[in-house]
Design an enzyme around this catalytic site. Structure first.
Site, PDB file in Angstrom:
ATOM      1  N   TYR A  19     -14.424  19.802 -14.442  1.00 47.03           N
ATOM      2  CA  TYR A  19     -14.191  18.007 -14.811  1.00 47.03           C
ATOM      3  C   TYR A  19     -15.862  18.206 -13.535  1.00 47.03           C
ATOM      4  CZ  TYR A  19     -14.843  13.182 -14.275  1.00 47.03           C
ATOM      5  OH  TYR A  19     -15.391  11.836 -14.167  1.00 47.03           O
TER       6      TYR A  19
ATOM      7  N   ASP B 122      -5.378  20.399 -13.596  1.00 51.30           N
ATOM      8  CA  ASP B 122      -6.075  19.210 -14.591  1.00 51.30           C
ATOM      9  C   ASP B 122      -5.713  18.512 -16.089  1.00 51.30           C
ATOM     10  OD1 ASP B 122      -7.620  16.965 -15.338  1.00 51.30           O
ATOM     11  OD2 ASP B 122      -8.735  17.110 -14.585  1.00 51.30           O
TER      12      ASP B 122
ATOM     13  N   ARG C 221       0.824  -1.237   0.079  1.00 55.66           N
ATOM     14  CA  ARG C 221       0.046   0.063  -0.076  1.00 55.66           C
ATOM     15  C   ARG C 221       0.957   1.298   0.054  1.00 55.66           C
ATOM     16  NH1 ARG C 221      -1.346   2.261   4.950  1.00 55.66           N
ATOM     17  NH2 ARG C 221      -2.523   0.071   5.587  1.00 55.66           N
TER      18      ARG C 221
ATOM     19  N   LYS D 271      -7.825   8.001 -18.928  1.00 55.78           N
ATOM     20  CA  LYS D 271      -8.190   8.154 -20.214  1.00 55.78           C
ATOM     21  C   LYS D 271      -6.386   8.028 -20.751  1.00 55.78           C
ATOM     22  CE  LYS D 271     -12.221   9.999 -17.633  1.00 55.78           C
ATOM     23  NZ  LYS D 271     -11.647  11.045 -17.379  1.00 55.78           N
TER      24      LYS D 271
END
Ligand SMILES: *Cc1c(COP(=O)(O)O)cnc(C)c1O
Length: 383
Positions: free
Chosen positions: A101, A173, A49, A198
């Protein structure tokens, strides 16, 4: 050899990653935990992790592409967005674009409604709105340029410098352009966010995110928070995203030339009311795009003269282009932001942002542009 060239940065084999047998493709290291030599000596990799070799490899290449000190690889774009907010003090003000977004809007508005942060959504192009937002002393200013879905540009040579002078940290972003077409850290932003879901992965088969920082101390704080909150992404997805990244420069060029052809064609159609694409000379961000971007990108949107009913008929008439909400993948997708990607945004906020019910967004993929145009003509004929 120029490692600064993105094509070289993504494609070159790195001997140090080759594993025990010198493979040219880095091995997948999926172990959740690692053996300690003794109870005092913490190994470089101790618990999956916290740290993982495949995440580190992906972060290294992304950092090279963006000109960052390094990055944190998360399980989705949204977990990277949450990670950017976790270090903020209680009640911090975040200034964000009113036309960004939809998921960013949902996250910021949701936290603000519960009093965790304060959020101001403004038109980033509006000088007086921006200056008065800075007077309210934001901790973080959030940029998204071009904005999604309307492709409005924010001047990254000016706005981050203004925010910095007012004592705010800045984040951009960069999902819509990728570092192939824009590098916000080199223009003065502190952080860059990606949904690697994406174009960076580009194959539509995983979720991932990344947060890249210009400053090593900021990076260290983000790595601490990502481990503390468990936001780090799976090893396999990082391994596969690195594989997708190998062809990123090629894919972006092909998708962009398709988008240019499609935008030119749409702009000449009578049934099309308006096309939003920075590559078109009439677009308000055209000159700025030429200054701060290496190209106009693969995303565009448009409004049909016949309103929302025409938009639905158009979509129903398509055979090649798929109705789905994502962007940057191999196949061209169309979506109606008002009811799909931006449904988390209330109708009045949508109207303020210019996200009308008849707006359609296209993420142009790798198909032959002539075939795409033939399909869009089929859509227009179905209105
Ligand atoms: C998709 C997207 C996100 C969120 O990413 P997920 O991987 O879906 O969580 C954030 N910003 C932009 C611009 C996006 O397109």
């Amino acid at each position: 050899m120029s490692e600064d060239n993105p094509a070289t940065a993504v494609a070159r084999a790195r001997a140090e990653w080759g594993g025990a047998h010198g493979g040219l493709t880095p091995p997948l290291d999926a172990s959740d935990t690692y053996r300690w030599p003794d109870a005092e000596t913490k190994p470089a990799y101790d618990y999956g992790r916290t740290v993982n070799p495949n995440r580190d490899m992906l972060a290294t290449v992304l950092a090279e592409l963006e000109g960052a000190a390094g990055g944190v690889v998360t399980g989705s774009g949204q977990s990277a967005a949450l990670l950017a907010l976790l270090p903020l003090p209680a009640d911090a003000l975040v200034v964000a674009p009113h036309d960004g977004y939809g998921g960013t809007f949902r996250l910021l508005a949701g936290l603000a409604e519960r009093g965790r942060i304060r959020a101001d959504f403004i038109d980033m192009k509006d000088d007086s709105a921006f200056e008065s937002a800075l007077e309210r002393e934001p901790a973080l200013v959030w940029f998204e340029t071009p904005s999604n879905p309307l492709l409005r540009l924010t001047d990254l040579a000016r706005r981050p410098a203004q925010a910095k002078a007012a004592g705010a940290a800045t984040i951009a972003d960069n999902t819509v352009l990728t570092p192939i077409l824009q590098r916000p850290l080199t223009l003065g932003c502190d952080l860059v966010l990606h949904s690697t879901t994406k174009a960076l992965n580009g194959h539509g088969d995983l979720f991932g995110g990344a947060l890249l920082a210009a400053d090593p101390a900021r990076l260290e704080a983000l790595a601490w928070w990502s481990n503390a909150a468990g936001l780090n992404g799976p090893a396999f997805d990082a391994w596969q995203t690195l594989r997708g990244l190998r062809t990123l420069p090629l894919r972006v060029q092909q998708m962009q030339s398709g988008a240019m052809a499609v935008a030119d064609w749409l702009a000449a159609q009578e049934a099309v009311r308006e096309v939003f694409y920075p590559g078109l000379a009439g677009h308000p961000g055209h000159d700025l795009a030429r200054r701060q971007q290496a190209g106009p990108g693969f995303l565009l949107s448009f409004r049909l003269a016949g309103g929302a009913a025409a938009a639905d008929a158009f979509v129903a008439g398509l055979r090649l282009v798929t109705l789905a909400s994502s962007l940057g993948g191999f196949g061209t997708l169309v979506c109606r932001p008002a009811t799909m990607t931006h449904r988390g945004m209330p109708p009045d906020a949508q109207a303020r942002a210019g996200i009308h019910p008849d707006l359609l967004r296209l993420s142009v993929g790798l198909e032959d542009p002539g075939d795409l145009i033939a399909d869009l003509a089929r859509g227009l004929a179905a209105i």
